[in-house]
Design a protein around this motif. Structure first.
Motif, PDB file in Angstrom:
ATOM      1  N   TYR A   1       0.685  -1.344  -0.144  1.00  0.00           N
ATOM      2  CA  TYR A   1      -0.076   0.093  -0.088  1.00  0.00           C
ATOM      3  C   TYR A   1       1.134   1.509  -0.362  1.00  0.00           C
ATOM      4  CZ  TYR A   1      -3.468  -3.112   1.071  1.00  0.00           C
ATOM      5  OH  TYR A   1      -4.702  -4.897   1.153  1.00  0.00           O
TER       6      TYR A   1
ATOM      7  N   LYS B   1      -9.944  -7.027   6.490  1.00  0.00           N
ATOM      8  CA  LYS B   1     -10.647  -6.492   5.591  1.00  0.00           C
ATOM      9  C   LYS B   1     -10.938  -5.285   5.891  1.00  0.00           C
ATOM     10  CE  LYS B   1     -14.662  -7.502   1.904  1.00  0.00           C
ATOM     11  NZ  LYS B   1     -15.444  -8.154   1.884  1.00  0.00           N
TER      12      LYS B   1
ATOM     13  N   GLU C   1      -9.659  -2.625   2.926  1.00  0.00           N
ATOM     14  CA  GLU C   1      -9.746  -1.393   2.444  1.00  0.00           C
ATOM     15  C   GLU C   1      -9.976  -0.328   2.977  1.00  0.00           C
ATOM     16  OE1 GLU C   1     -13.523  -2.976   3.290  1.00  0.00           O
ATOM     17  OE2 GLU C   1     -13.750  -4.502   2.067  1.00  0.00           O
ATOM     18  N   GLN C   2      -9.244   0.442   4.343  1.00  0.00           N
ATOM     19  CA  GLN C   2      -9.059   1.596   4.291  1.00  0.00           C
ATOM     20  C   GLN C   2      -7.890   1.823   3.813  1.00  0.00           C
ATOM     21  OE1 GLN C   2     -10.784   3.980   6.236  1.00  0.00           O
ATOM     22  NE2 GLN C   2      -8.776   5.242   7.295  1.00  0.00           N
TER      23      GLN C   2
ATOM     24  N   GLN D   1      -5.964   1.480   1.134  1.00  0.00           N
ATOM     25  CA  GLN D   1      -5.476   1.132  -0.195  1.00  0.00           C
ATOM     26  C   GLN D   1      -4.923   2.118  -1.040  1.00  0.00           C
ATOM     27  OE1 GLN D   1      -8.968  -0.513  -2.605  1.00  0.00           O
ATOM     28  NE2 GLN D   1     -10.135   0.155  -0.804  1.00  0.00           N
ATOM     29  N   TYR D   2      -6.372   3.761  -0.129  1.00  0.00           N
ATOM     30  CA  TYR D   2      -6.237   4.295  -1.243  1.00  0.00           C
ATOM     31  C   TYR D   2      -4.847   5.660  -0.724  1.00  0.00           C
ATOM     32  CZ  TYR D   2     -10.847   3.620  -0.929  1.00  0.00           C
ATOM     33  OH  TYR D   2     -12.469   2.420  -0.720  1.00  0.00           O
TER      34      TYR D   2
ATOM     35  N   GLN E   1     -12.855   6.189   3.585  1.00  0.00           N
ATOM     36  CA  GLN E   1     -12.358   6.046   4.014  1.00  0.00           C
ATOM     37  C   GLN E   1     -13.268   6.559   5.760  1.00  0.00           C
ATOM     38  OE1 GLN E   1      -8.784   7.888   2.386  1.00  0.00           O
ATOM     39  NE2 GLN E   1      -7.722   5.905   2.990  1.00  0.00           N
TER      40      GLN E   1
END
Length: 323
Positions: A104, A225, A229-230, A232-233, A240
């Motif tokens: 990431y 998970k 997902e948090q 990844q940006y 978020q």
């Protein structure tokens, strides 16, 4: 006296190396403000932040500066001038806090970075997190944040209903018409409460916050998970949650929180707030402050603010800053 650590996230957005790295990815960003230069600007706020901790916080353990292959220019002067112990200020790279999650990186997203602070090696269980533009405005005691292992949270309850309805509408507009979803502080707080099953969120504002390393680590180990997902940006996303908010709502859920009313802070928000900010610097009843978007003021206004801060913290700042 119990000591706890402090964590400050910092970036020098003017560093050509960092700018080049950022430009590799920001062409894909359609969200307004997520990649603007002001979000990464550094105007020496971190030195006032550190000086304020050294001046006003007797329960200080270690200060960790979280960076991306950078280091504040005058950082070592705090040690050279005898203002702190030789190992009391440490720089922690993103590669350290993202250990095990290196895919990431690089990230330019404060929410992703804040989500991984629990992964700092040797961090005290309870620690205080600050943006680099936060500061202590008056003497502080640990009871401002922690009493009998209960986290003090300053704010007030807000219903999720209207914000959730508005957010769902915006997501629909994004899905069918392609209009970008803009990140909002209120939405990020609401999403942190939703993760804990709350239909309302305890709204917080710009000041230092107490976090619990063990609480966050346990949650993410149980919910990998959510973590993936948090973070990844690479730039801030409207999807978020606020990591501080997650910590707070977990504490409330576990009956480990004392909910307190909002308190006044010395808040430099824009040109209109300058006079009140300067007055607040002299008020001992106002314990915390925030210097937001200093780079958006005129050069004369900036110098006025910086002069006042230098005077307030003159015995605790790097000598090079006064040159």
């Amino acid at each position: 006296m119990k000591k706890i650590d402090f964590v400050i996230a910092w970036v020098d957005g003017g560093d050509p190396k960092h700018q080049a790295k950022r430009q590799q990815f920001q062409s894909k960003v359609s969200v307004k403000g997520a990649a603007e230069d002001t979000r990464f600007a550094s105007n020496d706020e971190i030195y006032f932040c550190i000086a304020s901790i050294l001046k006003y916080v007797p329960y200080l353990g270690t200060i960790y500066i979280v960076t991306d292959d950078q280091k504040p220019t005058y950082l070592d002067e705090f040690i050279a001038q005898g203002l702190c112990h030789s190992d009391q200020i440490q720089v922690v790279d993103h590669t350290t806090i993202f250990k095990g999650y290196e895919q990431y990186l690089p990230t330019f997203n404060s929410l992703s970075i804040e989500t991984m602070l629990w992964n700092i090696p040797n961090l005290s269980q309870h620690f205080i997190y600050l943006n680099d533009d936060f500061f202590f405005n008056a003497p502080s005691e640990l009871a401002d944040f922690l009493t009998d292992q209960q986290t003090k949270i300053y704010g007030h309850w807000v219903s999720n209903a209207f914000i959730q309805l508005k957010f769902n509408w915006r997501k629909g507009v994004n899905r069918y018409f392609g209009k970008p979803l803009q990140p909002k502080y209120t939405i990020a707080q609401m999403l942190s409460a939703v993760l804990c099953g709350f239909d309302r969120y305890y709204e917080i504002h710009h000041r230092p916050h107490l976090l619990d390393q063990m609480t966050l680590k346990a949650y993410f180990e149980k919910n990998p998970k959510v973590l993936a997902e948090q973070i990844q940006y690479r730039f801030r996303s409207a999807l978020q949650f606020l990591p501080i908010g997650l910590n707070n709502h977990l504490k409330i859920q576990h009956h480990q929180a004392i909910l307190c009313e909002d308190i006044e802070i010395a808040y430099l928000k824009n040109e209109a707030s300058i006079t009140q900010f300067l007055l607040s610097l002299q008020q001992k009843s106002i314990k915390f402050g925030c210097i937001q978007s200093l780079d958006q003021l005129s050069s004369v206004q900036q110098q006025h603010i910086l002069s006042a801060l230098k005077l307030k913290f003159k015995d605790y700042l790097p000598q090079s800053l006064s040159c």
